[in-house]
Scaffold this motif. Structure first.
Motif, short mmCIF file in Angstrom:
data_model
loop_
_atom_site.label_atom_id
_atom_site.label_comp_id
_atom_site.label_asym_id
_atom_site.label_seq_id
_atom_site.Cartn_x
_atom_site.Cartn_y
_atom_site.Cartn_z
N ASN A 24 -29.20 10.37 -22.79
CA ASN A 24 -28.63 10.04 -21.49
C ASN A 24 -27.94 11.23 -20.84
O ASN A 24 -27.46 11.11 -19.72
CB ASN A 24 -27.64 8.88 -21.62
CG ASN A 24 -28.33 7.61 -22.05
OD1 ASN A 24 -29.48 7.39 -21.70
ND2 ASN A 24 -27.66 6.78 -22.81
N GLU A 25 -27.86 12.34 -21.52
CA GLU A 25 -27.23 13.54 -20.97
C GLU A 25 -28.09 14.13 -19.87
O GLU A 25 -29.31 13.95 -19.85
CB GLU A 25 -27.03 14.58 -22.06
CG GLU A 25 -26.17 14.13 -23.21
CD GLU A 25 -24.70 14.08 -22.86
OE1 GLU A 25 -24.26 14.92 -22.07
OE2 GLU A 25 -24.02 13.18 -23.36
N VAL A 26 -27.49 14.84 -18.96
CA VAL A 26 -28.22 15.51 -17.89
C VAL A 26 -29.16 16.56 -18.47
O VAL A 26 -30.26 16.78 -17.98
CB VAL A 26 -27.23 16.14 -16.88
CG1 VAL A 26 -27.96 16.96 -15.84
CG2 VAL A 26 -26.38 15.08 -16.25
N ASP A 27 -28.74 17.19 -19.57
CA ASP A 27 -29.56 18.23 -20.21
C ASP A 27 -30.89 17.70 -20.72
O ASP A 27 -31.87 18.42 -20.77
CB ASP A 27 -28.81 18.87 -21.39
CG ASP A 27 -27.54 19.58 -20.95
OD1 ASP A 27 -27.44 19.91 -19.74
OD2 ASP A 27 -26.67 19.80 -21.79
N GLN A 28 -30.92 16.45 -21.11
CA GLN A 28 -32.15 15.87 -21.67
C GLN A 28 -32.98 15.11 -20.63
O GLN A 28 -33.97 14.49 -20.98
CB GLN A 28 -31.83 14.94 -22.83
CG GLN A 28 -31.40 15.65 -24.08
CD GLN A 28 -29.90 15.65 -24.26
OE1 GLN A 28 -29.21 14.87 -23.64
NE2 GLN A 28 -29.40 16.53 -25.10
N GLY A 53 -34.99 16.17 -18.23
CA GLY A 53 -36.36 16.69 -18.16
C GLY A 53 -37.15 16.40 -19.41
O GLY A 53 -38.36 16.16 -19.35
N LEU A 54 -36.46 16.41 -20.53
CA LEU A 54 -37.11 16.12 -21.81
C LEU A 54 -37.68 14.70 -21.80
O LEU A 54 -38.85 14.49 -22.12
CB LEU A 54 -36.11 16.30 -22.95
CG LEU A 54 -36.61 16.12 -24.37
CD1 LEU A 54 -37.60 17.22 -24.73
CD2 LEU A 54 -35.45 16.12 -25.34
N VAL A 55 -36.87 13.74 -21.40
CA VAL A 55 -37.31 12.35 -21.37
C VAL A 55 -38.34 12.13 -20.25
O VAL A 55 -39.32 11.42 -20.44
CB VAL A 55 -36.10 11.40 -21.20
CG1 VAL A 55 -36.55 9.97 -20.98
CG2 VAL A 55 -35.20 11.50 -22.42
N ALA A 56 -38.13 12.77 -19.11
CA ALA A 56 -39.03 12.58 -17.98
C ALA A 56 -40.44 13.09 -18.27
O ALA A 56 -41.42 12.51 -17.81
CB ALA A 56 -38.47 13.27 -16.73
N ASN A 57 -40.55 14.16 -19.04
CA ASN A 57 -41.87 14.75 -19.31
C ASN A 57 -42.44 14.42 -20.68
O ASN A 57 -43.65 14.49 -20.86
CB ASN A 57 -41.80 16.28 -19.16
CG ASN A 57 -41.67 16.69 -17.72
OD1 ASN A 57 -42.59 16.52 -16.94
ND2 ASN A 57 -40.52 17.20 -17.36
N TRP A 58 -41.60 14.09 -21.63
CA TRP A 58 -42.08 13.89 -22.99
C TRP A 58 -41.63 12.57 -23.61
O TRP A 58 -41.88 12.32 -24.78
CB TRP A 58 -41.60 15.03 -23.90
CG TRP A 58 -41.97 16.37 -23.41
CD1 TRP A 58 -41.16 17.30 -22.84
CD2 TRP A 58 -43.27 16.98 -23.45
NE1 TRP A 58 -41.86 18.43 -22.53
CE2 TRP A 58 -43.16 18.27 -22.89
CE3 TRP A 58 -44.51 16.56 -23.91
CZ2 TRP A 58 -44.25 19.13 -22.77
CZ3 TRP A 58 -45.59 17.41 -23.79
CH2 TRP A 58 -45.46 18.69 -23.24
N GLY A 59 -40.98 11.69 -22.85
CA GLY A 59 -40.37 10.49 -23.40
C GLY A 59 -41.31 9.34 -23.69
O GLY A 59 -40.94 8.41 -24.39
N SER A 60 -42.52 9.37 -23.17
CA SER A 60 -43.50 8.32 -23.46
C SER A 60 -44.87 8.98 -23.60
O SER A 60 -45.07 10.11 -23.16
CB SER A 60 -43.52 7.27 -22.34
OG SER A 60 -43.97 7.85 -21.13
N LEU A 61 -45.78 8.26 -24.19
CA LEU A 61 -47.10 8.83 -24.46
C LEU A 61 -47.82 9.18 -23.16
O LEU A 61 -48.43 10.25 -23.06
CB LEU A 61 -47.94 7.88 -25.31
CG LEU A 61 -49.32 8.39 -25.71
CD1 LEU A 61 -49.22 9.70 -26.50
CD2 LEU A 61 -50.06 7.34 -26.52
N ASP A 62 -47.76 8.32 -22.17
CA ASP A 62 -48.46 8.63 -20.92
C ASP A 62 -47.86 9.83 -20.21
O ASP A 62 -48.58 10.66 -19.66
CB ASP A 62 -48.51 7.40 -20.01
CG ASP A 62 -47.15 6.88 -19.62
OD1 ASP A 62 -46.21 7.02 -20.42
OD2 ASP A 62 -47.02 6.33 -18.51
N ARG A 63 -46.52 9.97 -20.25
CA ARG A 63 -45.88 11.14 -19.65
C ARG A 63 -46.22 12.42 -20.42
O ARG A 63 -46.41 13.48 -19.84
CB ARG A 63 -44.37 10.97 -19.57
CG ARG A 63 -43.91 9.86 -18.66
CD ARG A 63 -44.30 10.07 -17.23
NE ARG A 63 -43.81 11.36 -16.75
CZ ARG A 63 -44.13 11.91 -15.58
NH1 ARG A 63 -44.91 11.27 -14.77
NH2 ARG A 63 -43.66 13.07 -15.22
N SER A 64 -46.30 12.32 -21.74
CA SER A 64 -46.64 13.49 -22.55
C SER A 64 -48.07 13.94 -22.28
O SER A 64 -48.33 15.14 -22.14
CB SER A 64 -46.48 13.18 -24.05
OG SER A 64 -45.13 13.01 -24.37
#
Length: 90
Positions: A32-36, A38-49
């Motif tokens: 939930n941190e601001v630092d993460q 982009g991590l969740v937005a681009n790599w957080g689910s299989l379709d996004r990855s």
């Protein structure tokens, strides 16, 4: 050729998504941190990855930017992404 690309996206997408999910599960507040963000937005689910992998290969997003987002994860996942880039681009 198309089937090889689909399998490549799927295999590397699963491994990178799994790394992000495990990383977020180990954090007390999740990712939930601001630092993460982009991590969740681009790599957080299989379709996004898979989309991120496609964008990195087709120059839709610089692969260096996507690599920087994997910085909080263990070095294995950054090396895995670099292996994907080396295999898919060269």
């Amino acid at each position: 050729t198309m089937m090889v690309l689909v399998v490549l996206f799927y295999i590397f997408g699963i491994m990178l998504t799994q790394g992000v999910v495990y990383f977020c599960a180990d954090l007390p507040d999740g990712c939930n941190e601001v630092d993460q963000a982009g991590l969740v937005a681009n790599w957080g689910s299989l379709d996004r990855s898979i989309l991120s992998l496609f964008e990195a290969m087709s120059n839709g997003v610089s692969w260096g930017v996507l690599l920087d987002m994997l910085e909080p994860l263990p070095v294995f996942y950054r090396a895995l992404f670099l292996l994907y880039i080396a295999f898919s681009i060269f």
